[in-house]
Design a protein around this motif. Sequence first.
Motif, short mmCIF file in Angstrom:
data_model
loop_
_atom_site.label_atom_id
_atom_site.label_comp_id
_atom_site.label_asym_id
_atom_site.label_seq_id
_atom_site.Cartn_x
_atom_site.Cartn_y
_atom_site.Cartn_z
N GLU A 182 54.02 55.20 48.08
CA GLU A 182 54.98 54.14 48.37
C GLU A 182 56.13 54.72 49.19
N LEU A 183 56.31 54.17 50.40
CA LEU A 183 57.42 54.60 51.25
C LEU A 183 58.63 53.74 50.93
N LYS A 184 59.42 54.19 49.95
CA LYS A 184 60.51 53.37 49.45
C LYS A 184 61.71 53.42 50.39
N ASP A 185 62.39 52.29 50.48
CA ASP A 185 63.58 52.18 51.31
C ASP A 185 64.79 52.55 50.46
N THR A 186 65.41 53.70 50.78
CA THR A 186 66.55 54.17 50.00
C THR A 186 67.88 53.72 50.59
N GLY A 187 67.87 52.99 51.70
CA GLY A 187 69.10 52.55 52.34
C GLY A 187 69.65 51.28 51.72
N VAL A 188 70.71 50.79 52.34
CA VAL A 188 71.36 49.56 51.88
C VAL A 188 70.49 48.37 52.27
N PRO A 189 70.23 47.43 51.36
CA PRO A 189 69.42 46.25 51.72
C PRO A 189 70.05 45.45 52.86
N TRP A 190 69.21 44.76 53.62
CA TRP A 190 69.68 43.97 54.77
C TRP A 190 70.66 42.89 54.34
N SER A 191 70.41 42.27 53.20
CA SER A 191 71.29 41.18 52.73
C SER A 191 72.68 41.68 52.35
N ALA A 192 72.80 42.98 52.02
CA ALA A 192 74.10 43.52 51.61
C ALA A 192 74.94 43.99 52.79
N LEU A 193 74.39 43.96 54.00
CA LEU A 193 75.12 44.43 55.18
C LEU A 193 75.97 43.31 55.77
N ASP A 194 77.11 43.68 56.35
CA ASP A 194 77.90 42.71 57.09
C ASP A 194 77.38 42.64 58.52
N THR A 195 78.04 41.86 59.36
CA THR A 195 77.56 41.65 60.73
C THR A 195 77.53 42.96 61.51
N LYS A 196 78.61 43.74 61.37
CA LYS A 196 78.66 45.01 62.08
C LYS A 196 77.54 45.94 61.62
N GLY A 197 77.29 45.98 60.31
CA GLY A 197 76.23 46.83 59.78
C GLY A 197 74.85 46.40 60.25
N LYS A 198 74.63 45.08 60.33
CA LYS A 198 73.33 44.59 60.80
C LYS A 198 73.10 44.93 62.26
N VAL A 199 74.15 44.76 63.10
CA VAL A 199 74.02 45.10 64.52
C VAL A 199 73.76 46.60 64.68
N LEU A 200 74.48 47.42 63.90
CA LEU A 200 74.29 48.86 63.97
C LEU A 200 72.88 49.26 63.55
N ARG A 201 72.35 48.62 62.49
CA ARG A 201 71.00 48.96 62.04
C ARG A 201 69.96 48.58 63.09
N VAL A 202 70.14 47.43 63.74
CA VAL A 202 69.20 47.00 64.78
C VAL A 202 69.23 47.99 65.94
N LEU A 203 70.45 48.40 66.35
CA LEU A 203 70.56 49.35 67.45
C LEU A 203 69.92 50.69 67.10
N VAL A 204 70.15 51.15 65.86
CA VAL A 204 69.54 52.41 65.42
C VAL A 204 68.01 52.30 65.40
N SER A 205 67.48 51.17 64.94
CA SER A 205 66.02 50.97 64.89
C SER A 205 65.43 50.95 66.29
N VAL A 206 66.13 50.26 67.23
CA VAL A 206 65.65 50.23 68.61
C VAL A 206 65.68 51.62 69.22
#
Length: 653
Positions: free
Chosen positions: A57-81
């Motif tokens: 099981e490749l568990k996700d140890t990071g912060v859940p998507w629902s717990a992120l604010d707008t800035k955190g969500k944009v940053l996560r998308v940019l990091v993933s890209v």
Amino acid sequence: MDTLHLPQPMAAQKNGMEDHNDSHEKKSKEGKASPAHSTVTLIEEAQEDADPWDMPELKDTGVPWSALDTKGKVLRVLVSVGKFILLLGFLYMFICSLDILSSAFQLVGGKAAGDILQDNTVLSNPLAGLVIGVLVTLLVQSSSTSSSIVVSMVSSGLLTVQLAVPIIMGTNIGTSVTNTLVAMTQAGDRNTFRRAFAGATVHDFFNWLSVLVLLPLEVATGYLFKVTKLIIDSFQIESGEAPDLLNVITDVLTESIIQLDKSVINGIATGDPEARNKSLIKTWCKTFTNTTLMNVTVPGPENCTSPSLCWVDGNYTFTLKNISETYNVQKCKHLFVSVNLPDLAVGLILLALSLLVLCSCLILIVKLLNSMLKGQVAAVIKKILNTDFPFPFCWVTGYIAILVGAGMTFIVQSSSVFTSAITPLVGIGVISIERAYPLSLGSNIGTTTTAILAAMASPGDTLANALQIALVHFLFNISGIILWYPIPFTRIPIRLAKSLGNITASYRWFAAIYIIFFFFILPLAIFSLSLAGWQVLVGVGAPLIVILIIIIVINILQKRKPGCLPAVLRSWDFLPLWAHSMAPWDKVVGVITAKCCCCCKCCQISADDEEPGDKESVGNTNKEVYDNPAMSAEKEVKNEMNLELKILKMTRL
């Protein structure tokens, strides 16, 4: 003074508590003396319950998507890209490094490969032809290159199609060593290495088992030659052009580093004396050939092109002939075009650099995949890759995986690239070995379709032979799939690969022994015996094969029906321990490894003595636990050597 007498039960209770405390203190002391004991027990108990072949099981140890604010969500998308772009970049460098690696092997061993293929008397032995196909493909690290050499030899008349069939089978085996070497880079983690090495060697076992069945069948009946000959004669096939696809992207980088003149290897194989003195490194990329009709002097009238174009002037005879002159127009623009180094030196430089880039890219790709494939993303990808169709169509899934493997290999135009790319995915648990097996079979089909298209680009006079050899390769792989895939019981390569994976997980050094033995020692031994004649080959090989078959049969009976065997043969305990167990050999490897590190340890001891605060008592020893039995033996040897060196230094003082 009156003495206070405790009641008997209370005294007993007190004594019991003291005894309990004493025993507790003893246990705690024992626990402190050996802190690893309880950890080992827990690990062993956990390993007994868990299946090592289960998908992790490749568990996700990071912060859940629902717990992120707008800035955190944009940053996560940019990091993933950014990670995805880096992954594509590393994959591009990985593919290019494989291409450079192939060029390096051709520079190092290309002319030797041409010399091996030139010996037509040895090639008349089918077993020798098979081994030559393996060795040549190992030298040039490309089944396409070795196949093209065979095609050129058949087209020039130096080799018949019947003699070329075993060589084509050998190229199938030789090309599977690349992904096995790639699996060696994942030896850091036990379970990851278990899955990765099994995922790589399932391709090896398929190729070896297919050859064991189909080579004797071909020698006895010639069915591959006859079927492909019937296909060639039945269709009017015209010459065409083979598509480049992925080469259009990778050639931009690889051709700026090195460009090879592959006609030199073909020239050596076909017996061209001028090719032996030429360099494989291409110097001129554009040339112009001018053909003019000129008067030339010939020895006599019989050498004239025709009686009407022949005249005699005294002692000289003249005739008209077409004279071709080649002019160099444009020089190539790769790094080694003006380097005054022999082919071997350039090959070794490129070999070291390409291996460094290949291993670095592979490690970075695995780490990026581990960071990206977590949580829901991993669940979706694993579900897509490993889920079967609902009943009664679950059997279709494997055949779709074969088609996917063939299509992906056709796109990248290299089975080595595709199988090497899925090997780390098997290691980290994204693809199961049961799914990697049909993908590898599909890659075998994909590389033959590329060869068929390349053969169709041949000129008209060599088209039939080139296409027939490509079809032999295709039909060989189709026959292997029919043998080892449709019925689940016949999927023996999966069981063999898992057994080998279990062995290499416990004894990692055995992976190197496997590669050296099956891809170098065994082919070279068979080739040497073939040079001595078929009588020697049969005299040595037949008893060994009979003994191997007997051992396999006894092993099967020991597991399934031990009652059929005599009491002595129901286990191998009557043999010495080294003859039926890896443990003694593991200790030997540990001791050898420790002795190899002796010089480094001596230097470290002299450096440590100069640093203050590093002095320790000779009698203190720390107990450590390793997951490999060889490591504990190695540690004991190192400790003993350190003690001896310190005692020697003290006596000198």
